[in-house]
Design a protein around this motif. Structure first.
Motif, PDB file in Angstrom:
ATOM      1  N   ILE A 249      58.046 -62.575 -52.478  1.00 55.88           N
ATOM      2  CA  ILE A 249      58.524 -62.486 -53.859  1.00 55.88           C
ATOM      3  C   ILE A 249      59.199 -61.117 -53.968  1.00 55.88           C
ATOM      4  N   ASP A 250      60.505 -61.112 -54.183  1.00 52.64           N
ATOM      5  CA  ASP A 250      61.241 -59.845 -54.240  1.00 52.64           C
ATOM      6  C   ASP A 250      61.164 -59.223 -55.621  1.00 52.64           C
ATOM      7  N   VAL A 251      60.854 -57.933 -55.646  1.00 55.05           N
ATOM      8  CA  VAL A 251      60.867 -57.193 -56.911  1.00 55.05           C
ATOM      9  C   VAL A 251      61.587 -55.867 -56.671  1.00 55.05           C
ATOM     10  N   LEU A 252      61.924 -55.193 -57.751  1.00 54.64           N
ATOM     11  CA  LEU A 252      62.539 -53.863 -57.584  1.00 54.64           C
ATOM     12  C   LEU A 252      61.647 -52.784 -58.203  1.00 54.64           C
ATOM     13  N   SER A 253      61.405 -52.877 -59.503  1.00 52.57           N
ATOM     14  CA  SER A 253      60.690 -51.791 -60.190  1.00 52.57           C
ATOM     15  C   SER A 253      59.178 -51.976 -60.126  1.00 52.57           C
ATOM     16  N   ALA A 254      58.476 -50.894 -60.465  1.00 50.19           N
ATOM     17  CA  ALA A 254      57.007 -50.945 -60.531  1.00 50.19           C
ATOM     18  C   ALA A 254      56.576 -51.983 -61.575  1.00 50.19           C
ATOM     19  N   GLU A 255      57.334 -52.073 -62.665  1.00 50.22           N
ATOM     20  CA  GLU A 255      56.989 -53.025 -63.724  1.00 50.22           C
ATOM     21  C   GLU A 255      57.087 -54.463 -63.195  1.00 50.22           C
ATOM     22  N   GLN A 256      58.163 -54.742 -62.440  1.00 50.02           N
ATOM     23  CA  GLN A 256      58.311 -56.100 -61.870  1.00 50.02           C
ATOM     24  C   GLN A 256      57.194 -56.388 -60.870  1.00 50.02           C
ATOM     25  N   MET A 257      56.819 -55.356 -60.092  1.00 53.33           N
ATOM     26  CA  MET A 257      55.741 -55.560 -59.114  1.00 53.33           C
ATOM     27  C   MET A 257      54.425 -55.822 -59.858  1.00 53.33           C
ATOM     28  N   TYR A 258      54.211 -55.079 -60.926  1.00 58.44           N
ATOM     29  CA  TYR A 258      52.999 -55.257 -61.744  1.00 58.44           C
ATOM     30  C   TYR A 258      52.923 -56.696 -62.271  1.00 58.44           C
ATOM     31  N   GLU A 259      54.063 -57.171 -62.814  1.00 64.75           N
ATOM     32  CA  GLU A 259      54.051 -58.533 -63.392  1.00 64.75           C
ATOM     33  C   GLU A 259      53.788 -59.593 -62.323  1.00 64.75           C
ATOM     34  N   ALA A 260      54.448 -59.438 -61.160  1.00 65.34           N
ATOM     35  CA  ALA A 260      54.270 -60.427 -60.086  1.00 65.34           C
ATOM     36  C   ALA A 260      52.810 -60.425 -59.599  1.00 65.34           C
ATOM     37  N   CYS A 261      52.230 -59.222 -59.459  1.00 61.13           N
ATOM     38  CA  CYS A 261      50.851 -59.135 -58.949  1.00 61.13           C
ATOM     39  C   CYS A 261      49.850 -59.710 -59.960  1.00 61.13           C
ATOM     40  N   ARG A 263      50.409 -61.982 -62.129  1.00 54.97           N
ATOM     41  CA  ARG A 263      50.568 -63.449 -62.129  1.00 54.97           C
ATOM     42  C   ARG A 263      49.799 -64.068 -60.959  1.00 54.97           C
ATOM     43  N   LEU A 264      49.907 -63.422 -59.793  1.00 56.51           N
ATOM     44  CA  LEU A 264      49.294 -64.007 -58.587  1.00 56.51           C
ATOM     45  C   LEU A 264      47.787 -63.796 -58.514  1.00 56.51           C
ATOM     46  N   TRP A 265      47.298 -62.764 -59.213  1.00 53.46           N
ATOM     47  CA  TRP A 265      45.890 -62.360 -59.062  1.00 53.46           C
ATOM     48  C   TRP A 265      44.926 -63.515 -59.353  1.00 53.46           C
ATOM     49  N   LEU A 301      60.140 -38.901 -68.126  1.00 54.62           N
ATOM     50  CA  LEU A 301      59.506 -39.983 -67.368  1.00 54.62           C
ATOM     51  C   LEU A 301      58.285 -40.480 -68.115  1.00 54.62           C
ATOM     52  N   LYS A 302      58.021 -41.762 -67.973  1.00 54.26           N
ATOM     53  CA  LYS A 302      56.776 -42.293 -68.553  1.00 54.26           C
ATOM     54  C   LYS A 302      55.952 -42.910 -67.424  1.00 54.26           C
ATOM     55  N   ARG A 303      54.667 -43.051 -67.648  1.00 51.28           N
ATOM     56  CA  ARG A 303      53.765 -43.601 -66.627  1.00 51.28           C
ATOM     57  C   ARG A 303      54.043 -45.092 -66.409  1.00 51.28           C
ATOM     58  N   THR A 304      53.902 -45.523 -65.157  1.00 52.43           N
ATOM     59  CA  THR A 304      53.947 -46.958 -64.863  1.00 52.43           C
ATOM     60  C   THR A 304      52.511 -47.486 -64.903  1.00 52.43           C
ATOM     61  N   HIS A 305      52.377 -48.795 -64.828  1.00 48.00           N
ATOM     62  CA  HIS A 305      51.023 -49.361 -64.715  1.00 48.00           C
ATOM     63  C   HIS A 305      50.485 -49.040 -63.327  1.00 48.00           C
ATOM     64  N   ASP A 306      49.207 -48.737 -63.236  1.00 45.71           N
ATOM     65  CA  ASP A 306      48.578 -48.650 -61.917  1.00 45.71           C
ATOM     66  C   ASP A 306      48.149 -50.080 -61.551  1.00 45.71           C
ATOM     67  N   ILE A 307      48.901 -50.685 -60.642  1.00 47.49           N
ATOM     68  CA  ILE A 307      48.684 -52.118 -60.364  1.00 47.49           C
ATOM     69  C   ILE A 307      47.299 -52.344 -59.734  1.00 47.49           C
ATOM     70  N   ALA A 308      47.001 -51.528 -58.716  1.00 49.58           N
ATOM     71  CA  ALA A 308      45.720 -51.714 -58.012  1.00 49.58           C
ATOM     72  C   ALA A 308      44.554 -51.551 -58.989  1.00 49.58           C
ATOM     73  N   ALA A 309      44.656 -50.515 -59.854  1.00 48.89           N
ATOM     74  CA  ALA A 309      43.559 -50.278 -60.809  1.00 48.89           C
ATOM     75  C   ALA A 309      43.427 -51.460 -61.775  1.00 48.89           C
ATOM     76  N   THR A 310      44.558 -52.030 -62.181  1.00 44.72           N
ATOM     77  CA  THR A 310      44.508 -53.186 -63.098  1.00 44.72           C
ATOM     78  C   THR A 310      43.810 -54.365 -62.420  1.00 44.72           C
ATOM     79  N   LEU A 311      44.172 -54.627 -61.157  1.00 42.74           N
ATOM     80  CA  LEU A 311      43.519 -55.734 -60.447  1.00 42.74           C
ATOM     81  C   LEU A 311      42.031 -55.442 -60.272  1.00 42.74           C
ATOM     82  N   LEU A 319      38.598 -59.721 -53.058  1.00 38.99           N
ATOM     83  CA  LEU A 319      38.639 -58.552 -52.162  1.00 38.99           C
ATOM     84  C   LEU A 319      39.820 -57.688 -52.577  1.00 38.99           C
ATOM     85  N   LEU A 320      39.600 -56.383 -52.678  1.00 36.23           N
ATOM     86  CA  LEU A 320      40.721 -55.496 -53.018  1.00 36.23           C
ATOM     87  C   LEU A 320      40.777 -54.345 -52.009  1.00 36.23           C
TER      88      LEU A 320
END
Ligand code: PMT
Length: 400
Positions: A249-261, A263-265, A301-311, A319-320
């Motif tokens: 699944i191709d993404v570019l920004s941290a926000e897109q990666m956050y949304e994709a992750c 969704r899949l979680w 700059l503003k903070r992005t979501h911490d994807i790992a922490a959200t999961l 498993l994480l």
């Protein structure tokens, strides 16, 4: 793994048949005995003489030899084989296989085969994504056929997309894995892997990113797929091809990666977070290219979501696994991330170690959990990936 194995190599009428010569050679070099069956059209793409020479066996095309009436028995061929590999497999042949049509020797052999069957599809992108092809693939999977996913790239038509036959060495690796039952230890599991660098746009021309090539994450995705897991690879920008058997699944920004992750979680048994994700992104993205002026400038700059922490907050029994890329206070920083993000273990790599980190083919890592730390020597990223997957398997056993 393939030493002494009997493999029928089926070749159908596709331009990718030129790769079948290399494939045949690799199979023979790996110790397999290879017999080649071709459709009549395949002979237009690669000569029987080439394939007979490389396989060291006469080529089979017709039901019988018109010269002397000798019968080419598809039944005994099917009984002889340990694996029937059809590469390339055209949309036409796949459709016939899915519906039981048997109008050439390659297809009657398929219907007689009692062995493992694998196909490596090759076709144009529109044919590949057509509903009927996808339906046939679903049917073939249900019939127990192992599908070696085609790759994305430039196709013979000049179009770019998914449909290019997998590379011969990748096909051989998949066939080897089919014979290696112990490597199928993660069959039935589904993992999310993140890899590569994120891109945070400043304006239509510029962005903030980092040095990640994606190699480490792609190696983990490949190692998981080879052990039979379903792998969803959420990938930032990289120049790498998709590992065989992996869904990207191709993404570019941290926000897109956050949304994709996120969704899949809900669907996966675990995640391995290897991507180098931006912690900050421009607060405002300019519509037009920012013009230079006389003065210095700054970008808010503003903070992005911490994807790992959200999961990690909503981990349940999943498993994480995280990574820590450090330049100082390595252990303390890694341990803090392990706890803060609720990871089962973390893979520490430091830019202070030669051969570790971004871009290269090697890494030097420590595997750290709440009770132990294992320091691994310099090894290829692919070997590191295997050690990570070994540890994941032990954690999964502990969790059950
Ligand atoms: O891609 P290569 O060139 O092969 O290089 C491999 C690598 C150096 C990128 C890889 O081995 C690695 O260390 N990846 C993690 C890099 C990183 O961003 O680490 P971190 O310490 O900043 O983040 C800690 C963990 O949180 C990581 O699992 C990261 O994916 C995750 N994270 C970080 C920030 C964020 N906003 N969301 C996250 O999920």
């Amino acid at each position: 793994m393939l030493k002494g194995k009997h493999i029928i190599l089926g070749i159908t009428g596709s331009i990718a048949a030129y790769k079948s010569a290399v494939l045949c050679r690799l199979l023979v070099s790996a110790g397999a005995e290879v017999k080649v069956v071709m459709t009549p059209l395949a002979k237009q793409f690669i000569t029987p003489l080439t394939m007979a020479t490389l396989s060291k066996n006469p080529i089979l095309v017709d039901f019988f030899n018109p010269e002397n009436g000798e019968w080419n028995s598809h039944v005994s061929l099917g009984e002889w084989a340990d694996c029937y590999l059809i590469a390339p497999a055209t949309a036409n042949t796949m459709a016939k296989m899915a519906s039981g049509v048997a109008d050439n020797l390659l297809l009657t052999t398929y219907l007689s085969a009692r062995c493992k069957v694998a196909i490596a599809p090759a076709m144009d992108l529109d044919m590949y994504r057509h509903a009927s092809t996808q339906r046939n693939m679903t049917q073939l999977r249900a019939d127990g056929v192992h599908i070696i996913e085609p790759q994305s790239g430039e196709l013979a038509s000049g179009l770019v997309g998914k449909g290019r036959m997998a590379e011969p060495q990748d096909i051989v690796r998949e066939v080897e894995a089919m014979f290696d039952e112990k490597k199928k230890s993660l069959q039935g599991k589904h993992f999310l892997v993140t890899a590569g660098a994120t891109i945070e746009p400043i304006d239509p021309v510029r962005f903030i990113s980092n040095h990640s090539s994606g190699k480490m994450g792609y190696a983990v995705a490949e190692a998981l797929a080879q052990r039979g897991a379903k792998v969803s690879l959420v990938s930032g920008r990289t120049a790498l091809g998709v590992p065989v058997g992996v869904e990207r699944i191709d993404v570019l920004s941290a926000e897109q990666m956050y949304e994709a992750c996120c969704r899949l979680w809900a669907e996966v048994d675990g995640a391995i977070m290897c991507a180098a994700v931006a912690d900050y992104t421009p607060a405002v993205v300019a519509d037009q290219k920012i013009k230079k002026g006389e003065d210095d400038m700054s970008i808010a700059l503003k903070r992005t979501h911490d994807i790992a922490a959200t999961l990690g907050e909503n981990k349940g029994s999943r498993l994480l696994v995280g990574f820590a890329m450090e330049t100082e206070n390595e252990m303390a920083n890694a341990e803090s991330k392990l706890q803060r993000k609720n990871m089962d273990f973390i893979v520490l790599n430091s830019l202070r170690q030669e051969g570790a980190g971004f871009r290269g083919d090697t890494n030097v890592v420590s595997l750290i959990d709440s009770e132990s730390r294992v320091d691994l020597p310099l090894m290829s990223k692919r070997e590191v990936a295997d050690r990570i997957v070994d540890k994941m398997e032990s954690v999964l056993v502990e969790k059950n």
